[in-house]
Motif scaffolding. Structure first.
Motif, short mmCIF file in Angstrom:
data_model
loop_
_atom_site.label_atom_id
_atom_site.label_comp_id
_atom_site.label_asym_id
_atom_site.label_seq_id
_atom_site.Cartn_x
_atom_site.Cartn_y
_atom_site.Cartn_z
N ALA A 246 43.19 30.34 22.61
CA ALA A 246 43.37 29.15 22.81
C ALA A 246 43.19 28.82 23.98
N ALA A 247 43.90 29.60 24.89
CA ALA A 247 43.67 29.29 26.43
C ALA A 247 42.24 29.20 26.78
N LEU A 248 41.56 30.28 26.42
CA LEU A 248 40.13 30.46 26.89
C LEU A 248 39.18 29.29 26.36
N ALA A 249 39.78 28.59 25.36
CA ALA A 249 39.00 27.62 24.56
C ALA A 249 39.36 26.33 25.59
N LEU A 250 40.70 25.79 25.72
CA LEU A 250 41.05 25.05 26.46
C LEU A 250 40.56 24.76 28.00
N SER A 251 40.08 26.20 28.61
CA SER A 251 39.61 26.22 29.81
C SER A 251 38.18 25.82 29.65
N SER A 252 37.41 26.40 28.50
CA SER A 252 36.00 26.09 28.35
C SER A 252 35.87 24.70 28.28
N CYS A 253 36.64 23.79 27.49
CA CYS A 253 36.58 22.65 27.40
C CYS A 253 36.64 21.84 28.69
N ALA A 254 37.64 21.89 29.35
CA ALA A 254 37.89 21.52 30.82
C ALA A 254 36.80 21.53 31.71
N ALA A 255 36.16 22.74 31.55
CA ALA A 255 34.90 22.78 32.49
C ALA A 255 33.67 22.09 31.83
N ASN A 256 33.59 21.96 30.63
CA ASN A 256 32.52 21.03 30.01
C ASN A 256 32.59 19.81 30.32
N GLU A 257 33.77 19.26 30.98
CA GLU A 257 34.26 17.79 31.07
C GLU A 257 33.43 17.58 32.47
N GLY A 258 32.93 18.45 33.21
CA GLY A 258 31.97 18.29 34.62
C GLY A 258 33.22 18.40 35.57
N ALA B 215 36.05 40.74 33.78
CA ALA B 215 35.04 39.57 34.20
C ALA B 215 35.51 38.47 33.36
N ALA B 216 35.53 38.67 32.08
CA ALA B 216 35.57 37.45 31.41
C ALA B 216 37.19 36.78 31.44
N PHE B 217 38.10 38.03 31.42
CA PHE B 217 39.42 37.41 31.50
C PHE B 217 39.95 36.65 32.57
N GLN B 218 39.49 37.52 33.77
CA GLN B 218 39.73 36.74 35.21
C GLN B 218 39.21 35.66 35.24
N THR B 219 37.98 35.26 34.71
CA THR B 219 37.13 33.96 34.77
C THR B 219 38.18 32.89 34.06
N SER B 220 38.70 33.14 33.19
CA SER B 220 39.54 32.15 32.42
C SER B 220 41.13 32.21 33.06
N ASN B 221 41.06 33.32 33.93
CA ASN B 221 42.51 33.27 34.52
C ASN B 221 42.19 33.65 36.05
N PRO B 222 42.04 32.61 36.74
CA PRO B 222 41.55 33.04 38.22
C PRO B 222 42.52 33.57 39.00
N ASP B 223 43.67 33.18 38.65
CA ASP B 223 45.04 33.65 39.58
C ASP B 223 45.30 34.96 38.88
N LEU B 224 44.80 35.78 38.40
CA LEU B 224 45.10 36.96 37.87
C LEU B 224 44.19 37.84 38.30
N THR B 225 44.47 39.05 38.91
CA THR B 225 43.77 40.32 39.15
C THR B 225 43.96 41.37 38.45
N ILE B 226 42.77 41.80 37.74
CA ILE B 226 43.12 43.25 37.14
C ILE B 226 42.14 44.44 37.96
N ASN B 227 42.85 45.42 38.15
CA ASN B 227 42.32 46.58 38.63
C ASN B 227 42.16 47.79 37.83
N TYR B 228 40.93 48.07 37.58
CA TYR B 228 41.02 49.31 36.45
C TYR B 228 40.21 50.56 37.32
N ASP B 229 40.77 51.61 37.48
CA ASP B 229 40.15 52.82 37.91
C ASP B 229 39.81 53.74 36.53
N PRO B 230 38.50 53.94 36.63
CA PRO B 230 37.92 54.82 35.54
C PRO B 230 38.02 56.23 35.89
N SER B 231 39.26 56.81 36.17
CA SER B 231 39.63 58.13 36.96
C SER B 231 39.67 59.31 35.90
#
Length: 362
Positions: free
Chosen positions: A16-28, A60-76
């Motif tokens: 739902a949060a992703l959908a709301l973000s998308s709708c707002a962006a489409n409003e210009g 990439a997808a989740f941070q785009t919808s949540n720009p104040d969140l940083t996700i670091n993943y180390d494929p160690s």
């Protein structure tokens, strides 16, 4: 496997949060961020390199919808990821092998005192047997022959056992270089588990994250194995199928047929496998059925997990992890992993089961 259906409010909230973000962006207009629903902070995680491509897409997808969140993943690597999580150096671990009984008996640095961690499936993928042999485009192997190659008892490509499996193919006398993971790897554990179940007379070592024989060539991480096979001569290795690229990929003998890997065949094996016995009901670790004779199933498969606390020492961090793992294991997240990494989407029943566990995490 039939799971009881559960509601999925945690996943629905993310979608739902992703959908709301998308709708707002489409409003210009550039909308103001809703602080009540936006995620803020940093998630640090690492482990499975097999999950690497999927993690890049998910982040990439989740941070785009949540720009104040940083996700670091180390494929160690899975072993390093579990070690970091156990020590409290990460918020969750990605691992191609579930927590051992010994690990579950210990403590977890990021978790609240006197609580434990659980294994939640988030990525299902076939493991490809990749090869690079001049003049050879197709290769059939059975588990007994594959075990002998990696144990070091079959050493040339024109060995009679390989010739018998590949009628009409001219196999050279080139020496075989079998490339394995040099780091602790859940992919290795899955590969060894497959060989141990299907060729027990040859592969006598217990499956573990560490390659058990002093044979062949070791390489660090999934990318290291792929590079070694690509740049070597007469090479063979094992890696997450998403990384096979233009290398040759062997077909495995399943029943009376030789089967190529596919996402659908990998998912079919998982669907027909039970959970590991003797664990908490919210731990979703699978005991994979490697000995299937159904050619619609591909038994050399890995189920990769997000290993999370049942209760976090920091409740705010728990909410971030729940939201991100909820996205990865949702229908949307699974579709993203399929598109970006060729993963086999988890069934709706399994998505629901994971979501139900996430609801209980504090």
């Amino acid at each position: 496997m039939n799971f009881t259906r559960f509601g999925r409010p945690a996943v629905i909230a993310v979608v739902a949060a992703l959908a709301l973000s998308s709708c707002a962006a489409n409003e210009g207009a550039a909308p103001e961020t809703d602080s009540a629903s936006a995620l803020t902070g940093t998630i640090n995680a690492g482990g499975s390199s097999a999950q690497g491509a999927a993690q890049e897409a998910w982040i990439a997808a989740f941070q785009t919808s949540n720009p104040d969140l940083t996700i670091n993943y180390d494929p160690s690597g899975s072993g390093a990821g579990r070690e970091a999580f156990i020590a409290g150096g990460s918020d969750f671990a990605g691992s191609d092998s579930y927590l051992s009984d010994e690990e579950l008996a210990g403590t977890f640095g990021s978790c609240a005192a006197d609580t434990t961690a659980v294994d939640l499936p988030n990525y299902i993928s076939p493991i490809a047997v990749i090869f690079n042999v001049e003049g050879v485009d197709e290769l059939n192997v059975d588990s007994d022959t594959l075990a002998k190659i990696f144990a070091g008892t079959i050493t040339t490509w024109n060995d009679p056992a390989l010739v018998a499996l590949n009628e009409g193919v001219t196999l050279p006398s080139t020496a075989i270089t079998a490339v394995h993971r040099s780091d602790d790897s859940g992919t290795t554990k899955n590969f060894a588990d497959y060989l141990g179940q299907t060729a027990p007379d040859v592969w006598t070592e217990k499956a573990s994250d560490t390659f058990p024989f002093q044979t062949g060539e070791g390489a660090q991480g999934t990318s290291g194995v792929v590079d070694a096979v690509t740049n070597g001569v007469g090479t063979i290795g094992y890696a997450d199928a998403s990384r096979a690229g233009d290398l040759g990929v062997a077909k495995l003998k399943v029943g009376d047929e030789f089967v190529a890997y596919s996402a659908e065949a990998a998912a079919a094996v998982v669907d027909g496998s039970p959970l590991v016995e003797g664990r908490e009901a919210n731990d979703l670790a699978f005991k994979l059925n490697r000995t299937t004779t159904n050619p619609d199933e591909y038994p050399l498969v890995l189920v990769s997990y997000a290993i999370v606390c049942t209760e976090y020492a920091d409740p705010a961090q728990a909410e971030l992890v729940k939201a991100y793992v909820g996205y990865m294991t949702s229908a949307e997240g699974q579709a993203e992993a399929e598109a970006s990494a060729g993963a086999a989407p988890m069934t709706t029943d399994l998505q629901d089961k994971v979501a139900a566990v996430l609801e209980t995490i504090k």
